[in-house]
Structure formats: structure tokens, C-alpha cells
Design an enzyme around this catalytic site. Structure first.
Site, PDB file in Angstrom:
ATOM      1  CE  LYS A  13      -2.728  -0.979   3.696  1.00 30.19           C
ATOM      2  NZ  LYS A  13      -2.134  -2.201   4.157  1.00 30.19           N
ATOM      3  NE  ARG A 159       5.347  -1.115  10.208  1.00 27.30           N
ATOM      4  CZ  ARG A 159       4.453  -1.121   9.660  1.00 27.30           C
ATOM      5  NH1 ARG A 159       3.996  -0.421   8.174  1.00 27.30           N
ATOM      6  NH2 ARG A 159       3.385  -1.568   9.995  1.00 27.30           N
TER       7      ARG A 159
HETATM    8  P1  AMP Z   1       0.103  -0.282   9.300  1.00 27.97           P
HETATM    9  O1  AMP Z   1       1.396   0.931   8.911  1.00 27.97           O
HETATM   10  O2  AMP Z   1      -0.924   0.388   8.427  1.00 27.97           O
HETATM   11  O3  AMP Z   1       0.402  -1.493   8.830  1.00 27.97           O
HETATM   12  O4  AMP Z   1      -0.400  -0.160  10.679  1.00 27.97           O
HETATM   13  C1  AMP Z   1       0.680  -0.319  11.608  1.00 27.97           C
HETATM   14  C2  AMP Z   1      -0.429  -0.523  12.843  1.00 27.97           C
HETATM   15  O5  AMP Z   1      -0.898   0.692  13.171  1.00 27.97           O
HETATM   16  C3  AMP Z   1      -1.620  -1.720  12.665  1.00 27.97           C
HETATM   17  O6  AMP Z   1      -0.854  -3.087  12.946  1.00 27.97           O
HETATM   18  C4  AMP Z   1      -2.391  -1.068  13.904  1.00 27.97           C
HETATM   19  O7  AMP Z   1      -1.846  -1.482  15.122  1.00 27.97           O
HETATM   20  C5  AMP Z   1      -2.134   0.272  13.760  1.00 27.97           C
HETATM   21  N1  AMP Z   1      -3.097   0.859  13.016  1.00 27.97           N
HETATM   22  C6  AMP Z   1      -2.952   1.637  11.701  1.00 27.97           C
HETATM   23  N2  AMP Z   1      -4.000   2.100  11.214  1.00 27.97           N
HETATM   24  C7  AMP Z   1      -5.110   1.478  12.232  1.00 27.97           C
HETATM   25  C8  AMP Z   1      -6.480   1.693  12.191  1.00 27.97           C
HETATM   26  N3  AMP Z   1      -7.333   2.204  10.996  1.00 27.97           N
HETATM   27  N4  AMP Z   1      -7.022   1.260  13.186  1.00 27.97           N
HETATM   28  C9  AMP Z   1      -6.589   0.720  14.105  1.00 27.97           C
HETATM   29  N5  AMP Z   1      -5.315   0.479  14.169  1.00 27.97           N
HETATM   30  C10 AMP Z   1      -4.521   1.038  13.218  1.00 27.97           C
END
Ligand code: AMP
Length: 240
Positions: A13, A159
């Protein structure tokens, strides 16, 4: 353009969003980056978010809805792309309510589909630059100098949640929660699915869709089909 990007964690993404921003006049609102920036700054939201994220759990809906609501308010007159939000039906409904207030609605939902074995390898190879959200991958998009951001010269980091155990939790949760979201948007005829093993396979599908749906011009004018050529003529007449 009011676009939502969906896909498994690690489906690319971030990469697709960077390309869309580079090639079209569009601002990305990326929930994971906003959270990581809040964590890095030590804000109250960041402190709460960190506790959930380090266990691979979702950050509570109310926090996410407020965080993204503020960003949408800031960007309401622009083309935008949401990446990582909504992730639950509650969040999706809150987003609709928020947009309805200003007479808007989402007009495209892009679902990225990449095989899971490909995703797992990517996660292991991923490094990021937290302040900008730039994403590098050691196998196909490495930084010029190992561990260093190309643009700022600052250090790259892994991360905390990019490890196999946490990744498996994230993937399971993702499947359980994304299916209802896909159904939610499928009913409205704004959902498209793009399949591929690499971002290079997927990006042209996205670009064609943007050109066809929004009458925008292909950034490098590499039109590939007669439909695109016709659209390009129309867009050129109207916009230039
Ligand atoms: P990402 O970078 O999108 O993979 O997000 C990393 C982490 O941030 C996820 O595993 C969640 O713990 C948290 N996170 C990001 N976006 C959301 C969302 N819309 N709702 C809940 N948690 C989120």
C-alpha cells in the site's frame, strides 16, 4: 479523488500510495505513519497507540476516528488517498458520516491482492524512514546507502511490528476484519481489485483506473490503450 487503499499488511500500500502521489495531484493520509509520528513525538495519542501496536493489536476506533477526522478536515479541498483507515466497519461508518457532513463520499476503493508468501518476504526486508513515511525494501527498492534515507541522510529503522510472530497476528486480524469492509464497499460499485506479485505489476492497473474514472492525464503520457488515448484527448482539451 477520494480514494481508499485496502490490502493485506505488506501488500505494498505504501509503495502504491507513493507512486500515486508522485504521478497525480493527490495527498496520502496514512494511518500507520500518523501513529508512528505521534509515537516518535511522544504525544498522548502516540503513547496509547504504542501499547496496542507493539502487541500487533488495533488502536481503538475512537482514537483512529478522531486522528483521521482531523487530517480529512485539513485536506478537505484536495484529492486524497486514505491508506490504513478505515480498518473496521465502525471506522468505515464514521468515515461516511464525516464525509456526509461536507456532502462528499468515497469515490474509489482499491483492494490490493498479493500472495501471502510474497508478502512475508517483503515484511522481513522492509526498512522505513519514520519522519517522511518513505518505505525501502532490501530486495527491490534498497536505499542508496544501507540503513540511510536517500533524501535526508537520516537513519532508517525497522518497524517493531515487522517480525514473523507479530505479522501472523496482524494477518489473521486483517482477514477477519477486511472481508466485511470489502462487502461494505462492494455494494456501492466503487470497489476494484488489483492482483499481482510485485508493485510494478499492480501500479499500471491503478493508473489506468484513475485515468478512466477521473479523466486525469497519464503522468508520462504513456497511454497504452485506445480508450486511454481518447480519455487523454478529452482531459487535455478540458484541463490544459
Ligand atoms: P500499518 O502501517 O497500516 O500496517 O499500521 C501499523 C499498525 O498501526 C497496525 O498494526 C495497527 O496496530 C495500527 N493501525 C494503523 N491504522 C489503524 C486503524 N485504522 N485502526 C486501528 N489500528 C490501526
Amino acid at each position: 479523488m477520494r480514494i481508499l487503499l485496502l490490502g493485506n499488511p505488506g501488500a505494498g500500500k505504501g509503495t502504491q500510495s507513493s507512486r500515486m502521489q508522485k504521478n497525480f495531484n493527490i495527498t496520502a493520509i496514512t494511518s500507520g505513519n500518523l501513529l508512528r509520528q505521534n509515537i516518535a513525538k511522544g504525544t498522548t495519542v502516540g503513547k496509547i497507540a504504542a501499547k496496542h501496536m507493539e502487541h500487533g493489536e488495533f488502536v481503538p476506533d475512537d482514537i483512529m476516528i478522531e486522528l483521521i477526522g482531523d487530517e480529512l478536515q485539513r485536506n478537505k479541498r484536495q484529492n486524497w488517498l486514505l491508506d490504513g483507515f478505515p480498518r473496521t466497519i465502525n471506522q468505515a461508518m464514521a468515515l461516511d458520516d464525516n464525509l456526509n457532513l461536507s456532502g462528499q463520499s468515497l469515490n474509489l476503493v482499491i483492494n490490493l491482492q498479493v500472495p501471502e508468501e510474497v508478502i512475508l518476504q517483503r515484511i522481513m526486508d522492509r526498512w522505513i524512514h519514520v519522519p517522511s513515511g518513505r518505505v525501502y525494501n532490501l530486495s527491490y527498492n534498497p536505499p542508496k546507502i544501507h540503513g540511510i534515507d536517500d533524501v535526508t541522510g537520516e537513519k532508517l529503522t525497522k518497524r517493531d511490528d515487522d517480525n514473523p510472530d507479530i505479522f501472523k497476528i496482524r494477518l489473521q486480524k486483517h482477514h477477519a476484519l477486511t472481508e466485511p469492509l470489502l462487502e461494505y464497499y462492494n455494494k456501492r460499485n466503487i470497489l476494484i481489485t488489483c492482483n499481482g506479485r510485485t508493485s510494478d505489476e499492480i501500479y499500471p492497473q491503478i493508473e489506468s483506473e484513475l485515468i478512466a474514472r477521473f479523466n486525469v492525464i497519464s503522468p508520462n503520457n504513456q497511454v497504452k490503450t485506445s480508450t486511454e488515448k481518447n480519455l487523454l484527448k478529452v482531459a487535455t482539451r478540458e484541463n490544459l
